[in-house]
Design a protein around this motif. Structure first.
Motif, PDB file in Angstrom:
ATOM      1  N   HIS A  59       0.825  -1.202   0.000  1.00 16.03           N
ATOM      2  CA  HIS A  59       0.000   0.000   0.000  1.00 16.03           C
ATOM      3  C   HIS A  59       0.866   1.261   0.000  1.00 16.03           C
ATOM      4  CE1 HIS A  59      -3.993  -1.588   0.052  1.00 16.03           C
ATOM      5  NE2 HIS A  59      -3.831  -2.261   1.163  1.00 16.03           N
ATOM      6  N   SER A  60       2.052   1.176   0.591  1.00  8.70           N
ATOM      7  CA  SER A  60       2.917   2.357   0.660  1.00  8.70           C
ATOM      8  C   SER A  60       3.765   2.538  -0.589  1.00  8.70           C
ATOM      9  CB  SER A  60       3.829   2.284   1.893  1.00  8.70           C
ATOM     10  OG  SER A  60       4.834   1.305   1.724  1.00  8.70           O
ATOM     11  N   ARG A  61       3.924   1.465  -1.384  1.00  6.31           N
ATOM     12  CA  ARG A  61       4.855   1.521  -2.505  1.00  6.31           C
ATOM     13  C   ARG A  61       4.187   1.593  -3.877  1.00  6.31           C
ATOM     14  NH1 ARG A  61       9.746  -2.431  -2.428  1.00  6.31           N
ATOM     15  NH2 ARG A  61      10.696  -0.626  -3.445  1.00  6.31           N
ATOM     16  N   LEU A  62       3.062   0.907  -4.057  1.00  2.00           N
ATOM     17  CA  LEU A  62       2.434   0.886  -5.368  1.00  2.00           C
ATOM     18  C   LEU A  62       1.738   2.216  -5.631  1.00  2.00           C
ATOM     19  CD1 LEU A  62       1.075  -2.763  -5.371  1.00  2.00           C
ATOM     20  CD2 LEU A  62       3.128  -1.877  -6.468  1.00  2.00           C
ATOM     21  N   PRO A  63       1.766   2.705  -6.878  1.00  2.00           N
ATOM     22  CA  PRO A  63       1.341   4.069  -7.169  1.00  2.00           C
ATOM     23  C   PRO A  63      -0.142   4.353  -6.983  1.00  2.00           C
ATOM     24  CG  PRO A  63       1.798   2.858  -9.197  1.00  2.00           C
ATOM     25  CD  PRO A  63       2.277   2.008  -8.063  1.00  2.00           C
ATOM     26  N   ASP A  64      -1.007   3.389  -7.204  1.00  2.00           N
ATOM     27  CA  ASP A  64      -2.441   3.602  -7.096  1.00  2.00           C
ATOM     28  C   ASP A  64      -3.014   2.701  -6.010  1.00  2.00           C
ATOM     29  OD1 ASP A  64      -2.520   5.431  -9.294  1.00  2.00           O
ATOM     30  OD2 ASP A  64      -2.342   3.706 -10.644  1.00  2.00           O
ATOM     31  N   PRO A  65      -4.194   3.041  -5.486  1.00  2.00           N
ATOM     32  CA  PRO A  65      -4.846   2.137  -4.525  1.00  2.00           C
ATOM     33  C   PRO A  65      -5.040   0.759  -5.149  1.00  2.00           C
ATOM     34  CG  PRO A  65      -5.953   4.263  -4.580  1.00  2.00           C
ATOM     35  CD  PRO A  65      -4.967   4.260  -5.722  1.00  2.00           C
ATOM     36  N   VAL A  66      -4.668  -0.271  -4.440  1.00  2.00           N
ATOM     37  CA  VAL A  66      -4.782  -1.631  -4.969  1.00  2.00           C
ATOM     38  C   VAL A  66      -5.542  -2.497  -3.966  1.00  2.00           C
ATOM     39  CG1 VAL A  66      -2.684  -1.513  -6.356  1.00  2.00           C
ATOM     40  CG2 VAL A  66      -2.537  -2.256  -3.977  1.00  2.00           C
ATOM     41  N   GLU A  67      -6.121  -3.565  -4.484  1.00  2.00           N
ATOM     42  CA  GLU A  67      -6.816  -4.517  -3.624  1.00  2.00           C
ATOM     43  C   GLU A  67      -5.814  -5.552  -3.138  1.00  2.00           C
ATOM     44  OE1 GLU A  67     -10.224  -8.022  -3.818  1.00  2.00           O
ATOM     45  OE2 GLU A  67     -10.069  -6.567  -5.468  1.00  2.00           O
ATOM     46  N   VAL A  68      -5.535  -5.544  -1.848  1.00  2.00           N
ATOM     47  CA  VAL A  68      -4.581  -6.483  -1.269  1.00  2.00           C
ATOM     48  C   VAL A  68      -5.258  -7.252  -0.142  1.00  2.00           C
ATOM     49  CG1 VAL A  68      -2.322  -6.821  -0.221  1.00  2.00           C
ATOM     50  CG2 VAL A  68      -2.687  -4.882  -1.764  1.00  2.00           C
ATOM     51  N   GLN A  69      -5.258  -8.557  -0.249  1.00  2.00           N
ATOM     52  CA  GLN A  69      -5.768  -9.415   0.820  1.00  2.00           C
ATOM     53  C   GLN A  69      -4.590  -9.861   1.670  1.00  2.00           C
ATOM     54  OE1 GLN A  69      -8.011 -12.836  -0.487  1.00  2.00           O
ATOM     55  NE2 GLN A  69      -7.857 -13.866   1.492  1.00  2.00           N
ATOM     56  N   GLY A  70      -4.613  -9.506   2.939  1.00  2.00           N
ATOM     57  CA  GLY A  70      -3.540  -9.906   3.835  1.00  2.00           C
ATOM     58  C   GLY A  70      -3.836 -11.226   4.511  1.00  2.00           C
ATOM     59  N   VAL A  71      -2.820 -12.071   4.661  1.00  2.00           N
ATOM     60  CA  VAL A  71      -2.980 -13.373   5.300  1.00  2.00           C
ATOM     61  C   VAL A  71      -1.890 -13.566   6.347  1.00  2.00           C
ATOM     62  CG1 VAL A  71      -4.056 -14.392   3.265  1.00  2.00           C
ATOM     63  CG2 VAL A  71      -1.583 -14.541   3.548  1.00  2.00           C
TER      64      VAL A  71
END
Length: 343
Positions: free
Chosen positions: A63-75
């Motif tokens: 979330h801090s590195r990719l340029p746009d908001p992305v959907e990330v599922q944390g496990v």
């Protein structure tokens, strides 16, 4: 179980490592619908995926590195989920914070994509966890016998002794290491050696770790466009991009310490720009690679990233079925890995 009589669970495509049964990719090279990410270094976590699945520490960094908001599922580690009938779980790789080996299981057949890894506990990353499997994907960045690392304790002493020598001579100890993983590891090893000053790129990632609940030593984020005279005699951490830059040249009486596995070879082109080289890597050395492969008891090993042909040939000579991955982006030696990316 005979590997040759089973359908492999992984395919190596131009897009990257693909699991046809689950219809997802691991560390894909090109934009895809669903990407499982071993860790947040840019050569493994690329922009453009529709959905990312990663360890929750890696989620914070993405979330801090990719340029746009992305959907990330944390496990969490060792917490299975099922994707289109394939059982998936993330296991510690010991490479950097949040790094994971990704285990895939379908109808009793198990494949593990290890990403990057190291076996020795660095005090920051979750320690490497061996995972038994039929099919194992291993890196080989330092897949030559010349690459052998000292213990974490010995490395810490080497760094500390050098800082104390510099302080006695009125010099500022400037360590060069990648912002994600290497910098946090150096901070841990240099804790108590004086004020720790870090470049903002390191500070930004430190904030992501703090938000994820990962404790780090006290540090000061330094604005290098401001006056830096107060850094004299201190300990400063900067990323490799600043090597030979005006930023470093501004630091008073700077002694430059380059931290990379490539420092094991004194002829490294970057060695000449530093006062001291420290062979500290977040990758497994030769012995670590061999041990990791043997612990998996895999029936076949796919060798990626680095000394692929050399390491695969050596494994075959030891009676282990192995092959170099023939996909561009996975098969060639990654000179950008520790020298600019995972420095």
């Amino acid at each position: 179980m005979n590997y040759k009589k089973r359908q492999p669970l992984l395919e190596f495509t131009p897009e990257g490592i693909y699991c046809p049964e689950g219809d997802f990719y691991v560390d894909p090279l090109r934009p895809v619908k669903k990407a499982l990410i071993t860790h947040a270094h840019a050569d493994h976590a690329r922009w453009g995926m529709k959905q990312y699945i990663a360890h929750h520490y890696t989620k914070s960094i993405l979330h801090s590195r990719l340029p746009d908001p992305v959907e990330v599922q944390g496990v969490e580690y060792n917490t299975p989920l099922t994707i289109n009938g394939v059982k998936v779980s993330f296991h510690p790789a010991g490479h950097v914070i949040g790094s994971a080996q990704i285990r895939l299981e379908h109808r009793g057949y198990v494949a593990v994509v290890s990403g990057d890894y190291k076996l020795e506990d660095d005090g920051i990353s979750a320690p490497f966890e061996p995972v038994r499997c039929h099919e194992f994907v291993t890196e080989s960045t330092f897949g030559l016998p010349i690459y052998r690392w000292e213990t974490q304790q010995a490395q810490s002493k080497e760094l500390s002794d050098w800082v104390e020598l510099n302080q006695a001579q009125g010099k500022t100890s400037v360590f060069v290491g990648y912002s994600l993983g290497k910098a946090q590891r150096l901070m841990k090893m240099l804790e108590g050696k004086g004020p720790l000053y870090v470049h903002r790129s390191i500070g930004k990632l430190n904030e992501a770790f703090t938000e994820a609940g990962v404790g780090l030593p006290t540090y000061i984020e330094q604005d290098f466009f401001a006056d830096v005279k107060h850094l004299k005699g201190g300990v400063v951490l900067v990323p490799p991009a600043l090597m030979d830059s005006n930023v470093i040249k501004k630091i008073p009486d700077a002694a430059i310490g380059l931290c990379s596995g490539w420092m094991r070879v004194r002829g490294s082109r970057r060695w000449r720009s530093a006062d001291r080289g420290f062979a500290i890597s977040d990758h497994a050395d030769w012995q670590g690679l061999l041990k990791a492969v043997k612990l998996t008891e895999a029936e076949h090993v796919h060798v990626t990233h680095g000394q692929t042909e050399v390491f695969a040939r050596y494994l075959r000579e030891q009676g282990i079925s192995a092959s170099a991955v023939p996909v561009p982006g996975y098969s060639e030696k990654r000179d950008d890995d520790e020298q600019t990316e995972n420095f």
